[in-house]
Design a protein around this motif. Structure first.
Motif, short mmCIF file in Angstrom:
data_model
loop_
_atom_site.label_atom_id
_atom_site.label_comp_id
_atom_site.label_asym_id
_atom_site.label_seq_id
_atom_site.Cartn_x
_atom_site.Cartn_y
_atom_site.Cartn_z
N ALA A 77 -4.47 6.90 5.95
CA ALA A 77 -5.33 6.09 5.08
C ALA A 77 -4.50 5.09 4.27
CB ALA A 77 -6.14 6.99 4.15
N LEU A 78 -3.37 5.53 3.76
CA LEU A 78 -2.49 4.62 3.01
C LEU A 78 -2.01 3.48 3.90
CD1 LEU A 78 -0.44 7.19 0.93
CD2 LEU A 78 -1.91 5.38 0.01
N ARG A 79 -1.64 3.82 5.16
CA ARG A 79 -1.20 2.76 6.07
C ARG A 79 -2.34 1.81 6.42
NH1 ARG A 79 1.66 6.99 8.49
NH2 ARG A 79 0.19 7.07 10.21
N ALA A 80 -3.56 2.32 6.52
CA ALA A 80 -4.70 1.46 6.84
C ALA A 80 -5.03 0.53 5.66
CB ALA A 80 -5.92 2.31 7.19
N VAL A 81 -4.99 1.06 4.45
CA VAL A 81 -5.36 0.28 3.27
C VAL A 81 -4.27 -0.73 2.91
CG1 VAL A 81 -5.77 0.46 0.78
CG2 VAL A 81 -6.89 2.04 2.35
N LEU A 82 -3.02 -0.34 3.09
CA LEU A 82 -1.90 -1.22 2.71
C LEU A 82 -1.11 -1.65 3.94
CD1 LEU A 82 -0.78 0.91 -0.33
CD2 LEU A 82 -2.13 -1.19 -0.39
N ALA A 83 -1.82 -2.11 4.96
CA ALA A 83 -1.19 -2.44 6.23
C ALA A 83 -0.34 -3.71 6.15
CB ALA A 83 -2.25 -2.60 7.32
N GLU A 84 -0.77 -4.67 5.40
CA GLU A 84 -0.11 -5.98 5.38
C GLU A 84 0.59 -6.23 4.05
OE1 GLU A 84 0.02 -7.91 8.05
OE2 GLU A 84 -1.18 -6.44 9.14
N PRO A 85 1.76 -6.86 4.09
CA PRO A 85 2.44 -7.21 2.83
C PRO A 85 1.60 -8.13 1.93
CG PRO A 85 3.94 -7.43 4.69
CD PRO A 85 2.58 -7.16 5.26
N GLU A 86 0.73 -8.93 2.55
CA GLU A 86 -0.12 -9.82 1.75
C GLU A 86 -1.08 -9.01 0.88
OE1 GLU A 86 -0.01 -10.17 5.26
OE2 GLU A 86 1.62 -11.63 5.09
N GLN A 87 -1.58 -7.88 1.41
CA GLN A 87 -2.47 -7.02 0.63
C GLN A 87 -1.74 -6.47 -0.59
OE1 GLN A 87 -3.29 -4.51 4.01
NE2 GLN A 87 -5.49 -4.96 3.84
N LEU A 159 5.16 -1.09 1.99
CA LEU A 159 5.82 -0.46 0.85
C LEU A 159 7.26 -0.08 1.13
CD1 LEU A 159 3.00 1.86 -0.54
CD2 LEU A 159 3.60 -0.47 -1.23
N THR A 160 7.75 -0.39 2.32
CA THR A 160 9.15 -0.12 2.65
C THR A 160 9.98 -1.35 2.29
OG1 THR A 160 8.89 -0.94 4.91
CG2 THR A 160 8.51 1.42 4.54
N PRO A 161 11.28 -1.17 2.09
CA PRO A 161 12.12 -2.33 1.75
C PRO A 161 12.05 -3.44 2.82
CG PRO A 161 13.32 -0.30 1.36
CD PRO A 161 12.03 0.09 2.04
N GLU A 162 11.89 -3.05 4.07
CA GLU A 162 11.84 -4.05 5.14
C GLU A 162 10.54 -4.84 5.13
OE1 GLU A 162 12.09 -0.58 6.14
OE2 GLU A 162 14.21 -0.72 5.69
N GLY A 163 9.45 -4.20 4.69
CA GLY A 163 8.15 -4.86 4.74
C GLY A 163 7.63 -5.30 3.39
N ALA A 164 8.41 -5.14 2.35
CA ALA A 164 7.96 -5.50 1.00
C ALA A 164 7.76 -7.00 0.89
CB ALA A 164 8.98 -5.03 -0.04
N PRO A 165 6.77 -7.40 0.13
CA PRO A 165 6.52 -8.84 -0.05
C PRO A 165 7.65 -9.51 -0.81
CG PRO A 165 5.07 -7.56 -1.47
CD PRO A 165 5.81 -6.60 -0.61
N ALA A 166 7.96 -10.71 -0.46
CA ALA A 166 9.07 -11.42 -1.08
C ALA A 166 8.68 -12.02 -2.40
CB ALA A 166 9.58 -12.51 -0.15
#
Length: 166
Positions: A77-87, A159-166
């Motif tokens: 559920a967390l991955r579905a809700v927060l799938a994109e860095p834009e979200q 929410l990972t360092p690789e996928g965190a929004p800039a």
């Protein structure tokens, strides 16, 4: 003397498992609590809030035999809700969103570590318990056979360092 030393070691390993399980339980409860806070904060859209709230509530209320599945569903559920860095970037821009995302990020990063520590302790105790002398002399006593905690604990990529929004 060897049997006494082995029995003491096994006792220490079981104590280590108990401590690791308590730490894992604390991290799982913390992650579910933060997810519930996020779901009820009105920072998410209603559908995402319901999905996250339902999964987090199920994870907090799950019995021991259902806990692994419930916690895995919360991860999904967390991955579905927060799938994109834009979200996540939109959440951070909202008032109170930065703190909520920071708390959730810390919670989802600690769960895999706590689970790894627990499963390592289980693996070590199992290795000792499998020795022939330990079984023959029943050095484990009446302690239950240690079980690993297997769940899907992958954090949302945003929410990972690789996928965190800039």
């Amino acid at each position: 003397m060897y049997l006494s030393w082995t029995a003491g070691r096994l006792d220490r390993l079981h104590a280590r498992i108990d401590a690791a399980r308590a730490a894992l339980d604390a991290q799982l409860v913390r992650r579910a609590s933060v997810a519930i806070e996020l779901a009820t904060s009105s920072l998410l859209d209603p559908a995402a809030s319901l999905l996250l709230l339902d999964a987090a509530h199920a994870a907090r209320q799950a019995e021991d035999e259902e806990r692994e599945v419930a916690e895995s569903r919360l991860s999904m559920a967390l991955r579905a809700v927060l799938a994109e860095p834009e979200q996540v970037a939109v959440l951070v821009a909202e008032p109170g969103g930065e703190e909520a995302v920071r708390d959730l990020t810390a919670a989802v990063r600690r769960v895999p570590m706590a689970r790894r520590f627990h499963n390592d302790a289980v693996r070590a105790a199992r290795a000792v318990r499998e020795h022939r002398l330990v079984r023959y002399f029943r050095l484990a006593g009446k302690a239950p056979f240690p079980m690993a905690f297997e769940m899907d604990d992958a954090p949302p990529p945003a929410l990972t360092p690789e996928g965190a929004p800039a």
